[in-house]
Write an enzyme that holds these catalytic residues in place. Sequence first.
Site, PDB file in Angstrom:
ATOM      1  N   ARG A  51      -4.153 -12.158   1.771  1.00  0.00           N
ATOM      2  CA  ARG A  51      -2.897 -12.838   2.072  1.00  0.00           C
ATOM      3  C   ARG A  51      -1.792 -11.847   2.444  1.00  0.00           C
ATOM      4  O   ARG A  51      -1.160 -11.959   3.492  1.00  0.00           O
ATOM      5  CB  ARG A  51      -2.490 -13.614   0.818  1.00  0.00           C
ATOM      6  CG  ARG A  51      -1.390 -14.596   0.977  1.00  0.00           C
ATOM      7  CD  ARG A  51      -1.227 -15.333  -0.341  1.00  0.00           C
ATOM      8  NE  ARG A  51      -2.429 -16.100  -0.674  1.00  0.00           N
ATOM      9  CZ  ARG A  51      -2.671 -17.320  -0.218  1.00  0.00           C
ATOM     10  NH1 ARG A  51      -1.799 -17.911   0.563  1.00  0.00           N
ATOM     11  NH2 ARG A  51      -3.773 -17.949  -0.553  1.00  0.00           N
ATOM     12  N   THR A  52      -1.592 -10.845   1.586  1.00  0.00           N
ATOM     13  CA  THR A  52      -0.528  -9.857   1.827  1.00  0.00           C
ATOM     14  C   THR A  52      -0.856  -9.005   3.052  1.00  0.00           C
ATOM     15  O   THR A  52       0.011  -8.711   3.879  1.00  0.00           O
ATOM     16  CB  THR A  52      -0.354  -8.963   0.584  1.00  0.00           C
ATOM     17  OG1 THR A  52      -0.071  -9.796  -0.532  1.00  0.00           O
ATOM     18  CG2 THR A  52       0.771  -7.971   0.762  1.00  0.00           C
ATOM     19  N   LYS A  80     -15.408   8.498  -2.286  1.00  0.00           N
ATOM     20  CA  LYS A  80     -16.005   9.843  -2.364  1.00  0.00           C
ATOM     21  C   LYS A  80     -15.233  10.703  -3.364  1.00  0.00           C
ATOM     22  O   LYS A  80     -15.438  11.913  -3.441  1.00  0.00           O
ATOM     23  CB  LYS A  80     -15.993  10.502  -0.981  1.00  0.00           C
ATOM     24  CG  LYS A  80     -16.862   9.767   0.032  1.00  0.00           C
ATOM     25  CD  LYS A  80     -16.832  10.479   1.382  1.00  0.00           C
ATOM     26  CE  LYS A  80     -17.486   9.630   2.457  1.00  0.00           C
ATOM     27  NZ  LYS A  80     -16.608   9.481   3.632  1.00  0.00           N
ATOM     28  N   ARG A 101      -1.331  -1.011  -0.972  1.00  0.00           N
ATOM     29  CA  ARG A 101      -1.667  -1.860  -2.115  1.00  0.00           C
ATOM     30  C   ARG A 101      -2.657  -1.082  -2.959  1.00  0.00           C
ATOM     31  O   ARG A 101      -3.613  -0.518  -2.432  1.00  0.00           O
ATOM     32  CB  ARG A 101      -2.338  -3.139  -1.607  1.00  0.00           C
ATOM     33  CG  ARG A 101      -2.918  -4.013  -2.715  1.00  0.00           C
ATOM     34  CD  ARG A 101      -1.964  -5.101  -3.032  1.00  0.00           C
ATOM     35  NE  ARG A 101      -2.521  -6.154  -3.854  1.00  0.00           N
ATOM     36  CZ  ARG A 101      -1.898  -7.309  -4.019  1.00  0.00           C
ATOM     37  NH1 ARG A 101      -0.758  -7.531  -3.405  1.00  0.00           N
ATOM     38  NH2 ARG A 101      -2.403  -8.223  -4.790  1.00  0.00           N
ATOM     39  N   HIS A 129       6.036  -5.760  -6.597  1.00  0.00           N
ATOM     40  CA  HIS A 129       5.590  -6.302  -5.312  1.00  0.00           C
ATOM     41  C   HIS A 129       6.863  -6.705  -4.559  1.00  0.00           C
ATOM     42  O   HIS A 129       7.144  -7.880  -4.363  1.00  0.00           O
ATOM     43  CB  HIS A 129       4.669  -7.498  -5.563  1.00  0.00           C
ATOM     44  CG  HIS A 129       3.930  -7.967  -4.352  1.00  0.00           C
ATOM     45  ND1 HIS A 129       3.909  -7.281  -3.171  1.00  0.00           N
ATOM     46  CD2 HIS A 129       3.158  -9.072  -4.161  1.00  0.00           C
ATOM     47  CE1 HIS A 129       3.158  -7.950  -2.293  1.00  0.00           C
ATOM     48  NE2 HIS A 129       2.702  -9.037  -2.870  1.00  0.00           N
TER      49      HIS A 129
END
Lengths: 302, 151
Positions: A51-52, A80, A101, A129
Amino acid sequence: MKGKSLVSISDFSKDEIMEIVRLAGDFEANPGQPLLNGKVVASLFFEPSTRTRLSFETAINRLAGSVVGFTDSSSSSTTKGESLKDTIKMVSNYADLIVMRHPLEGSARYASEVSDVPVINAGDGANQHPTQTLLDLYSIYKTQGTLENLNIFLVGDLKYGRTVHSLLMAMSLFNPIFNFISPEELKMPEEYKMFLDSKGIRYFEHSEFTDIISEADILYMTRVQRERFSDPIEYEKVKNVYVLRNSMLDNTKDNLRILHPLPRVNEIHTDVDENPKAYYFEQAENGVYTRMAIMAAILGLK
Amino acid sequence: MSHKKLKVSAIKNGTVIDHIPANHLFKVISILGLDKISNQITFGTNLESHKLNHKAIIKVTDKYFEDNEINKIALIAPTAKLNIIKDYEVIEKKVVDIPDEVVGIVKCFNPKCITNKEDITTRFSVVSKEELALKCHYCEKITSEEHLTII
Ligand SMILES: [Zn+2]
């Protein structure tokens, strides 16, 4: 705002918030502004959030910018064993702006300190957020014509919900009245109430979701999640208490709008969707204009 | 020599750290790294005190502490007082103050904090000195006294 990272909503002043709100309205009125032409935005999603991510990438595309990055950490070098610092150092050599994010709290603040280009926090664990908060503010402004002197009702999980905490902090700049409606287990934490006390902002706490909402200008609904309850019986008791149904909106104000950060579970009955006071789908669309505004402002293009 | 002075003998040059809460003596020794240096050290504990029920005292010969070292003690022994000794005389007294910012001393209590996953110097602002509460610069969570771990 040029060159500034956006990690926490408190990084922006009241004036800067109002500037973003104004710019978002400008982009909504004129969406085709190729301001990011020739710019590269890195979209680093260390955990998936479709969504974001889609909202940001739509905003970047509307501004004619290019996107590089990854959609979850399994396709990045972190699998890694590369440190966040090294990833950010590398990417900040390529990109003009980083949207990030990450599941760990504080990761965005750290990234903004090691990066040579501005970082926009698209969610760092349960912490912040801020672009969600700014789109909430734009939605409130758009529907009410102002952010000042509003009666804001926050409903559901007020203990763990980071969106309601950030919204509370940001709205506190605009002389609001707050009403908190939640089960006992999910009440607004003491630190936020102390913050409101220190600012002289009025708030009222309720455990029942009743006709008190007739006073509301904004009804901000959140999910009550099963995993927040140690006792499953307690969850069963409350899960249907904090559900908004269309019939409950009969005596509410004309200007009332219902917001929800989405996705919803059952806390807004689908019979509300057709009510003109339901605003949660438009709210999501506002996210694109708000993110266009944030990126343009941070890159100094507006 | 008075009865009092017999308890912990005097030093010629160095630092006396007095008024340490007795229950925190060994933590102070460990925080200051006194168990790893070769200076002559004497300490006494469970001594009677007007200010504390039981105090401890540490005398470190030929050692003068930097302010950031002293700050480390302040977090667990806010009552501690330092006497700087030169030639058997106290030439300076220092109290240990809890700083407004705590850098690189305390571990963030939040297991999901980035500082517990990457090699990052922790940073906290002190939001309360009475009931010690530290707010992490990164994850913004509060680490309180009961959860305080010194790095
Ligand atoms: Zn932290």
